[in-house]
Write a protein that holds these residues in place. Structure first.
Motif, PDB file in Angstrom:
ATOM      1  N   UNK A  53      52.504   9.128 -29.083  1.00 47.25           N
ATOM      2  CA  UNK A  53      51.574   9.648 -28.071  1.00 47.25           C
ATOM      3  C   UNK A  53      50.634  10.687 -28.688  1.00 47.25           C
ATOM      4  N   UNK A  54      51.161  11.526 -29.558  1.00 51.89           N
ATOM      5  CA  UNK A  54      50.314  12.528 -30.212  1.00 51.89           C
ATOM      6  C   UNK A  54      49.235  11.868 -31.064  1.00 51.89           C
ATOM      7  N   UNK A  55      49.616  10.852 -31.838  1.00 50.57           N
ATOM      8  CA  UNK A  55      48.633  10.146 -32.672  1.00 50.57           C
ATOM      9  C   UNK A  55      47.609   9.433 -31.796  1.00 50.57           C
ATOM     10  N   UNK A  56      48.057   8.818 -30.707  1.00 54.47           N
ATOM     11  CA  UNK A  56      47.120   8.160 -29.803  1.00 54.47           C
ATOM     12  C   UNK A  56      46.121   9.128 -29.207  1.00 54.47           C
ATOM     13  N   UNK A  57      46.582  10.328 -28.862  1.00 47.75           N
ATOM     14  CA  UNK A  57      45.675  11.337 -28.307  1.00 47.75           C
ATOM     15  C   UNK A  57      44.657  11.789 -29.357  1.00 47.75           C
ATOM     16  N   UNK A  58      45.125  11.982 -30.596  1.00 45.16           N
ATOM     17  CA  UNK A  58      44.209  12.382 -31.670  1.00 45.16           C
ATOM     18  C   UNK A  58      43.143  11.319 -31.889  1.00 45.16           C
ATOM     19  N   UNK A  59      43.525  10.058 -31.831  1.00 45.57           N
ATOM     20  CA  UNK A  59      42.560   8.975 -32.015  1.00 45.57           C
ATOM     21  C   UNK A  59      41.511   8.995 -30.910  1.00 45.57           C
ATOM     22  N   UNK A  60      41.931   9.225 -29.668  1.00 43.22           N
ATOM     23  CA  UNK A  60      40.971   9.283 -28.569  1.00 43.22           C
ATOM     24  C   UNK A  60      39.993  10.442 -28.754  1.00 43.22           C
ATOM     25  N   UNK A  61      40.497  11.592 -29.169  1.00 36.98           N
ATOM     26  CA  UNK A  61      39.623  12.747 -29.410  1.00 36.98           C
ATOM     27  C   UNK A  61      38.641  12.450 -30.546  1.00 36.98           C
TER      28      UNK A  61
END
Length: 407
Positions: free
Chosen positions: A161-169
């Motif tokens: 989830x953390x990596x997915x959020x970083x990708x969206x940002x």
């Protein structure tokens, strides 16, 4: 006119896809080695051999799929996650003690790669969905939620989830940067066109207005109309109603900015061949314009030389218009190792304090665009010194290291 296309591609997530490709290969080898060293503990090793064979073939065959977001389709993600889930659920069949001993599953940490692919493709929501399914499969495989199982499940869930959020940002930042490049390029194109219009159309309209007013009669009406068109055109240029010069896209591999630039054909051969600035300035010399230049060629990239010569021409136009027909002008060219300096000086009445700011407010952008704008695009500077009653001096500096990079 020659048109060229410059593509600026920005992608923060592309290195993450390359890292995921390597991760899948390394974890595939790790899963095989785990079985090889502990094969004596398996009651049905043929199940493990069959599954790991499929896992190896699948991993190697799908490497192009996880090389970028475009190849990583929803159908592939579903199939990839299914391979991981089947391996988890087959573990108790291959090793009956897997339910009582907190050992690794058949795919081991390879499963995290399938979840990370969801995170890179769809962001934190997709990552949460995939990691939750994997968590359920792990609990079913163990038969009971042990401490180690919950620890591993929580680790995968939080990390994905953390990596997915970083990708969206990162994607949002890339789109913002692409838009900023659009605005910058559109502004530069507008200023370039405004300079060309000022050096040609506006100068002619201003001359027609002055001559028509002086002649009187029908010529005065023609001069009045030319003056009205000059004001309208200045307003149009200052307002920026000019076609955008670029298009931005948000592709799977990152934000892409495609800048379409239109340049005049170089008059002196290839754009790679330096041009002698003296040749471009020589036609400016005359009875009222004195040109002082070095004895050796003053070589600059063609685009830089043309823009610098055009800025000198704009300065001389200002002398002719504002200092009067009888004003004398001098051009001094200095060739230094790190920069080229061209000074244009006249013996006119000078410029009153605050007059340049007033002219810009009226839409008269001769100094702002035709002179300072050109030098700014070349990475240089334009300094104007004027004392009322003592003439005006314009000093144009172009660094050699940056000349030609502004366009």
């Amino acid at each position: 006119m020659a048109k060229r296309e410059r593509v600026v591609r920005m992608s923060v997530e592309q290195p993450l896809w390359r890292a995921l490709t390597g991760y899948r290969v390394l974890t595939m080898i790790y899963a095989v080695l785990l079985f090889a060293f502990g094969r004596d503990d398996f009651e049905r090793p043929w199940i493990a051999v069959a599954y790991l064979s499929v896992l190896c073939v699948w991993t190697l065959a799908t490497l192009p799929k996880v090389a970028n977001a475009a190849g990583c389709t929803k159908r592939f993600l579903g199939a990839d996650l299914t391979v991981a889930l089947v391996g988890i659920l087959l573990t108790p069949l291959a090793d009956a003690q897997a339910r009582t001993v907190d050992g690794p599953t058949l795919p081991s940490i390879w499963t995290a790669g399938a979840v990370l692919a969801y995170a890179l493709k769809g962001g934190w929501r997709w990552a949460g969905f995939a990691s939750t399914i994997v968590a359920v499969a792990n609990i079913v495989e163990r038969g009971h939620p042990s401490r180690d199982t919950l620890h591993n499940v929580l680790l995968v869930w939080v990390a994905s989830i953390a990596i997915g959020y970083v990708v969206e940002v990162a994607r949002a930042s890339e789109r913002t940067l692409a838009r900023a490049l659009e605005i910058e390029a559109a502004t530069r194109e507008r200023e370039r066109l405004a300079r060309d219009i000022h050096d040609s159309v506006l100068q002619v309209l201003a001359m027609v207005q002055r001559r028509g007013t002086a002649l009187g009669g029908e010529a005065a009406d023609l001069g009045r109309m030319a003056g009205e068109q000059e004001v309208a055109l200045r307003t149009l240029v200052a307002g920026g109603l000019i076609r955008p010069s670029l298009v931005s896209e948000d592709e799977a591999e990152g934000a892409v900015v495609r800048v379409v630039e239109v340049d005049d054909e170089p008059p002196f051969g290839s754009d790679d061949t330096p041009v002698d600035l003296r040749v471009l300035l020589a036609p400016r010399a005359g009875a009222k314009v004195t040109l002082s230049e070095p004895g050796a060629p003053v070589l600059l990239p063609p685009s830089a030389a043309r823009e610098l010569a055009a800025a000198v021409g704009a300065a001389l136009d200002n002398v002719r218009v504002h200092a009067g027909e009888g004003a004398q002008a001098w051009i001094l060219v200095e060739d230094w190792p790190d920069e080229v300096i061209v000074t244009v000086r006249d013996d006119g009445p000078g410029i009153a304090e605050g007059r340049l700011a007033q002219a810009e407010g009226e839409g008269r952008m001769g100094v702002a665009l035709s002179i300072r704008g050109r030098l700014r695009d070349l990475g240089g500077t334009a300094e104007l010194i004027s004392v009322p009653g003592q003439g005006t001096e314009v000093e144009l500096k172009v660094p050699r290291g940056k000349a030609g990079q502004g366009r």
